[in-house]
Enzyme design. Structure first.
Site, PDB file in Angstrom:
ATOM      1  N   LYS A  22       0.834  -1.207   0.000  1.00 33.98           N
ATOM      2  CA  LYS A  22       0.000   0.000   0.000  1.00 33.98           C
ATOM      3  C   LYS A  22       0.865   1.252   0.000  1.00 33.98           C
ATOM      4  O   LYS A  22       0.675   2.155  -0.815  1.00 33.98           O
ATOM      5  CB  LYS A  22      -0.906   0.000   1.238  1.00 33.98           C
ATOM      6  CG  LYS A  22      -1.532   1.361   1.546  1.00 33.98           C
ATOM      7  CD  LYS A  22      -2.345   1.371   2.815  1.00 33.98           C
ATOM      8  CE  LYS A  22      -1.629   1.686   4.089  1.00 33.98           C
ATOM      9  NZ  LYS A  22      -1.439   3.075   4.486  1.00 33.98           N
ATOM     10  N   ASN A  23       1.803   1.329   0.927  1.00 31.60           N
ATOM     11  CA  ASN A  23       2.542   2.580   1.095  1.00 31.60           C
ATOM     12  C   ASN A  23       3.500   2.862  -0.060  1.00 31.60           C
ATOM     13  O   ASN A  23       3.815   4.018  -0.325  1.00 31.60           O
ATOM     14  CB  ASN A  23       3.271   2.600   2.445  1.00 31.60           C
ATOM     15  CG  ASN A  23       2.299   2.792   3.598  1.00 31.60           C
ATOM     16  OD1 ASN A  23       1.124   3.108   3.374  1.00 31.60           O
ATOM     17  ND2 ASN A  23       2.767   2.590   4.822  1.00 31.60           N
ATOM     18  N   CYS A 118      -4.549  12.884  12.447  1.00 31.99           N
ATOM     19  CA  CYS A 118      -5.421  11.720  12.457  1.00 31.99           C
ATOM     20  C   CYS A 118      -5.290  11.059  13.815  1.00 31.99           C
ATOM     21  O   CYS A 118      -4.562  11.544  14.684  1.00 31.99           O
ATOM     22  CB  CYS A 118      -5.128  10.771  11.310  1.00 31.99           C
ATOM     23  SG  CYS A 118      -3.597   9.904  11.471  1.00 31.99           S
ATOM     24  N   ARG A 123       0.668  14.814  12.995  1.00 31.60           N
ATOM     25  CA  ARG A 123       1.200  14.581  11.664  1.00 31.60           C
ATOM     26  C   ARG A 123       1.293  15.840  10.793  1.00 31.60           C
ATOM     27  O   ARG A 123       0.651  15.938   9.737  1.00 31.60           O
ATOM     28  CB  ARG A 123       0.398  13.473  10.967  1.00 31.60           C
ATOM     29  CG  ARG A 123       0.326  12.219  11.805  1.00 31.60           C
ATOM     30  CD  ARG A 123      -0.336  11.069  11.111  1.00 31.60           C
ATOM     31  NE  ARG A 123       0.480  10.498  10.054  1.00 31.60           N
ATOM     32  CZ  ARG A 123       0.113   9.459   9.319  1.00 31.60           C
ATOM     33  NH1 ARG A 123      -1.063   8.899   9.504  1.00 31.60           N
ATOM     34  NH2 ARG A 123       0.903   8.992   8.394  1.00 31.60           N
ATOM     35  N   ASP A 308       4.379   0.744  12.183  1.00 31.27           N
ATOM     36  CA  ASP A 308       3.188   0.121  11.586  1.00 31.27           C
ATOM     37  C   ASP A 308       3.010  -1.339  12.012  1.00 31.27           C
ATOM     38  O   ASP A 308       2.005  -1.966  11.668  1.00 31.27           O
ATOM     39  CB  ASP A 308       3.244   0.214  10.046  1.00 31.27           C
ATOM     40  CG  ASP A 308       3.099   1.647   9.555  1.00 31.27           C
ATOM     41  OD1 ASP A 308       2.775   2.534  10.373  1.00 31.27           O
ATOM     42  OD2 ASP A 308       3.316   1.881   8.351  1.00 31.27           O
ATOM     43  N   ARG A 400      -8.578  -0.071   4.525  1.00 33.78           N
ATOM     44  CA  ARG A 400      -7.593   0.854   3.929  1.00 33.78           C
ATOM     45  C   ARG A 400      -6.315   0.106   3.574  1.00 33.78           C
ATOM     46  O   ARG A 400      -5.617   0.495   2.647  1.00 33.78           O
ATOM     47  CB  ARG A 400      -7.218   1.956   4.931  1.00 33.78           C
ATOM     48  CG  ARG A 400      -8.249   3.028   5.137  1.00 33.78           C
ATOM     49  CD  ARG A 400      -7.661   4.137   5.992  1.00 33.78           C
ATOM     50  NE  ARG A 400      -6.348   4.495   5.500  1.00 33.78           N
ATOM     51  CZ  ARG A 400      -5.309   4.865   6.265  1.00 33.78           C
ATOM     52  NH1 ARG A 400      -5.436   4.949   7.555  1.00 33.78           N
ATOM     53  NH2 ARG A 400      -4.148   5.161   5.735  1.00 33.78           N
TER      54      ARG A 400
HETATM   55  C1  LIG Z   1       1.336   6.374   3.308  1.00 36.98           C
HETATM   56  C2  LIG Z   1       2.554   6.061   4.105  1.00 36.98           C
HETATM   57  O1  LIG Z   1       3.597   5.749   3.566  1.00 36.98           O
HETATM   58  N1  LIG Z   1       2.414   6.094   5.418  1.00 36.98           N
HETATM   59  C3  LIG Z   1       3.545   5.755   6.265  1.00 36.98           C
HETATM   60  C4  LIG Z   1       4.448   6.967   6.400  1.00 36.98           C
HETATM   61  O2  LIG Z   1       3.650   8.033   6.914  1.00 36.98           O
HETATM   62  P1  LIG Z   1       4.213   9.522   6.870  1.00 36.98           P
HETATM   63  O3  LIG Z   1       4.993   9.706   5.609  1.00 36.98           O
HETATM   64  O4  LIG Z   1       3.060  10.423   7.132  1.00 36.98           O
HETATM   65  O5  LIG Z   1       5.175   9.492   8.126  1.00 36.98           O
HETATM   66  P2  LIG Z   1       6.493  10.343   8.372  1.00 36.98           P
HETATM   67  O6  LIG Z   1       7.674   9.446   8.208  1.00 36.98           O
HETATM   68  O7  LIG Z   1       6.438  11.586   7.565  1.00 36.98           O
HETATM   69  O8  LIG Z   1       6.317  10.713   9.902  1.00 36.98           O
HETATM   70  C5  LIG Z   1       7.304  10.434  10.881  1.00 36.98           C
HETATM   71  C6  LIG Z   1       7.217  11.448  11.997  1.00 36.98           C
HETATM   72  O9  LIG Z   1       7.583  12.728  11.467  1.00 36.98           O
HETATM   73  C7  LIG Z   1       6.627  13.701  11.780  1.00 36.98           C
HETATM   74  N2  LIG Z   1       6.605  14.687  10.667  1.00 36.98           N
HETATM   75  C8  LIG Z   1       6.452  14.260   9.386  1.00 36.98           C
HETATM   76  C9  LIG Z   1       6.429  15.147   8.333  1.00 36.98           C
HETATM   77  C10 LIG Z   1       6.548  16.521   8.625  1.00 36.98           C
HETATM   78  O10 LIG Z   1       6.513  17.382   7.737  1.00 36.98           O
HETATM   79  N3  LIG Z   1       6.705  16.918   9.917  1.00 36.98           N
HETATM   80  C11 LIG Z   1       6.738  16.027  10.960  1.00 36.98           C
HETATM   81  O11 LIG Z   1       6.876  16.418  12.121  1.00 36.98           O
HETATM   82  C12 LIG Z   1       5.319  12.898  11.885  1.00 36.98           C
HETATM   83  O12 LIG Z   1       4.335  13.596  12.617  1.00 36.98           O
HETATM   84  C13 LIG Z   1       5.811  11.641  12.568  1.00 36.98           C
HETATM   85  O13 LIG Z   1       5.885  11.853  13.947  1.00 36.98           O
HETATM   86  O14 LIG Z   1       5.522   6.663   7.291  1.00 36.98           O
HETATM   87  C14 LIG Z   1       5.094   6.336   8.635  1.00 36.98           C
HETATM   88  C15 LIG Z   1       6.344   6.120   9.468  1.00 36.98           C
HETATM   89  O15 LIG Z   1       7.016   5.007   9.068  1.00 36.98           O
HETATM   90  C16 LIG Z   1       4.192   5.108   8.589  1.00 36.98           C
HETATM   91  O16 LIG Z   1       3.680   4.880   9.882  1.00 36.98           O
HETATM   92  C17 LIG Z   1       3.035   5.307   7.634  1.00 36.98           C
HETATM   93  O17 LIG Z   1       2.337   4.094   7.455  1.00 36.98           O
HETATM   94  C1  LIG Z   2      -0.316   4.942   9.308  1.00 34.72           C
HETATM   95  C2  LIG Z   2      -0.529   4.278   8.165  1.00 34.72           C
HETATM   96  O1  LIG Z   2      -0.973   4.840   7.004  1.00 34.72           O
HETATM   97  P1  LIG Z   2      -1.191   6.396   6.673  1.00 34.72           P
HETATM   98  O2  LIG Z   2       0.149   7.050   6.721  1.00 34.72           O
HETATM   99  O3  LIG Z   2      -1.760   6.386   5.294  1.00 34.72           O
HETATM  100  O4  LIG Z   2      -2.150   6.939   7.705  1.00 34.72           O
HETATM  101  C3  LIG Z   2      -0.262   2.820   8.054  1.00 34.72           C
HETATM  102  O5  LIG Z   2      -0.185   2.316   6.920  1.00 34.72           O
HETATM  103  O6  LIG Z   2      -0.143   2.146   9.108  1.00 34.72           O
END
Ligand SMILES: CC(=O)N[C@H]1[C@@H](OP(=O)(O)OP(=O)(O)OC[C@H]2O[C@@H](n3ccc(=O)[nH]c3=O)[C@H](O)[C@@H]2O)O[C@H](CO)[C@@H](O)[C@@H]1O
Ligand SMILES: C=C(OP(=O)(O)O)C(=O)O
Length: 423
Positions: A22-23, A118, A123, A308, A400
């Site tokens: 998915k990701n 969320c 996030r 995850d 999802r």
């Molecule tokens: C669709 C997808 O691929 N989702 C994955 C992606 O989410 P996602 O890409 O949203 O996660 P991030 O790696 O960006 O987030 C990691 C941490 O960084 C923080 N952060 C992130 C961006 C930003 O601009 N500022 C900030 O502070 C977030 O709040 C979080 O605490 O990676 C996460 C961490 O492995 C996984 O749990 C999710 O399943």
């Molecule tokens: C947190 C997840 O997805 P998303 O970043 O799309 O919310 C997930 O795949 O566990």
């Protein structure tokens, strides 16, 4: 609304085929916006999130066809005719923000609704935005939208992330492929999904080096072309189904599973006295001596233990022979499964980002509520081990990210069914 009903106490035996990730797919699909040539993704998972991303790309004017019942996604950005990703779609899924970098790189402008927080945390997307600003984008935040412009095109830049972000790395990686000059991403995410995206972009003509390390170097090119790319296996689905036979008993072979995708989990399972064997075409998992030894688990960016898989690991450790500790270091509110597991007889205390799990002899079935994607599946896993019936409601969270969960586990002997009721 659908529910999943599980009758616990049946050991598992058989094979589970792992779907495409998915990701990875959610990051690969927006890459279609970078070119007017077709991008074909094979091994796409059939999931609600993939349908949402299809809807978002279609709303931007892209052609999106799901051939072979959605396994093959044929995407074309040739007909891209909008720069606006509307709130109505973005609010359904945070990964929608991944269209920002590609739109800006291709059109020189983009207007994307800010995704909200969320259940698992606030996030923010500040790292996506500040990185694009470093590449010359002018950004404005108003009315819940980010409006971005780079009239003369994006410029290469050195971007050093203060913390590791998967999404920000993906957004900037895509944007940088069409920027003028060289972009260097430091403290970049190293997740397999980043490597998969970089490989696809390279097949489209991008010049990228270093993916999978914490420094990625991208030389911008004039234009990208089309490609056909196979989505890598879903390591979170793989990890989830590796934990299933540990909880339920029995042995399961995960077809398409590769240890390198889940090495942190595999190491922890072995420490807990679980056998993880590489067999032809996959991985086979079973308890070694009947017991689960307690563990200390800390979630970290790849190659550390993935957040995850934290909820699923916690479900497993409720049955360990002593006290385990899980520290959640990625998201500030990712323990919503704890009270639900407690309803099933688990003994867990949470202090800030740390959970202490006191192993119990057995779990009891109960009605429980899914609160997010991975929490949902942890309740199903717990239900496989529990005495009696567990009914998990709000399974739209589960849909999802898990394709046919009841069929995959049912084929290994679990008594599990989806109950569709009108509320
Ligand atoms: C669709 C997808 O691929 N989702 C994955 C992606 O989410 P996602 O890409 O949203 O996660 P991030 O790696 O960006 O987030 C990691 C941490 O960084 C923080 N952060 C992130 C961006 C930003 O601009 N500022 C900030 O502070 C977030 O709040 C979080 O605490 O990676 C996460 C961490 O492995 C996984 O749990 C999710 O399943
Ligand atoms: C947190 C997840 O997805 P998303 O970043 O799309 O919310 C997930 O795949 O566990």
């Amino acid at each position: 609304m659908d529910r999943i009903r599980v009758q616990g106490g049946r050991p598992l035996s058989g094979e589970i085929a792992i779907s495409g990730a998915k990701n990875a797919c959610l990051a690969l699909m927006p890459a279609a916006l970078l070119t007017d040539q077709p991008l074909t993704l094979t091994n796409a998972p059939r999931l609600a999130d993939i349908r949402t991303m299809s809807e978002l790309l279609a709303s931007l004017g892209c052609e999106v066809a799901g051939l072979q019942a959605g396994r093959v996604l044929a995407l074309s950005g040739a007909t891209l005719d909008s720069d606006t990703a509307h709130y109505d779609i973005v609010r359904k899924m945070r990964a929608s923000i991944l269209v920002l970098g590609p739109l800006l790189a291709r059109l020189g402008r983009a207007r994307v609704s800010l995704p909200g927080g969320c259940a698992i945390g606030a996030r923010p997307v500040d790292l996506h935005l500040s990185g694009l600003e470093k590449m010359g984008a002018q950004l404005e935040l108003a009315d819940g939208y980010v409006t971005a412009a780079a009239p003369g095109g994006l410029r290469g830049a050195v971007v050093e992330f203060p913390l590791v972000s998967v999404g920000a790395t993906e957004n900037l990686l895509m944007a940088a492929t069409l920027a003028k000059g060289t972009t260097v991403l430091r403290n970049a995410a190293r997740e397999p999904e980043i490597v998969d995206l970089a490989r696809c972009l390279r097949a489209m003509g991008a010049a990228i080096e270093g993916e999978g390390s914490s420094e990625i170097r991208i030389e911008g090119v004039e234009a990208l072309g089309g490609a056909t790319h196979r989505v890598l296996p879903d390591r979170v689905e793989l990890g989830t189904y590796m934990i299933a036979p540990v909880i339920a008993g029995g042995a399961v072979t995960l077809k398409g599973g590769e240890r390198g995708l889940v090495s942190a989990l595999a190491d922890k399972l072995e420490e807990a006295d679980i056998a993880v064997d590489e067999v032809e075409g996959g991985l086979r998992v079973a308890r070694r001596n009947g017991v689960i030894r307690p563990l200390r688990v800390v979630t970290e960016p790849f190659p550390g233990f993935p957040t995850d898989l934290q909820a699923q690991m916690m479900a497993m450790l409720t049955l360990a022979t002593g006290e385990s500790v899980i520290e959640e270091h990625i998201f500030e509110n990712r323990f919503m499964h704890v009270p639900e597991l407690g309803r099933m007889g688990a003994r867990i205390e949470v202090h800030g980002g740390t959970a202490h799990i006191h192993g119990v002899e057995g779990l009891r079935g109960a009605p429980v509520m899914a609160t997010d994607l991975r929490a949902s599946v942890s309740l199903i896993l717990a239900g496989l081990a529990a005495e009696g019936e567990t009914v998990v409601s709000r399974v739209y969270h589960l849909d999802r990210g898990y394709e046919r969960v009841e069929e995959k586990l049912g084929a290994c002997g679990a008594l599990i069914e989806r109950v569709t009721e009108s509320d």
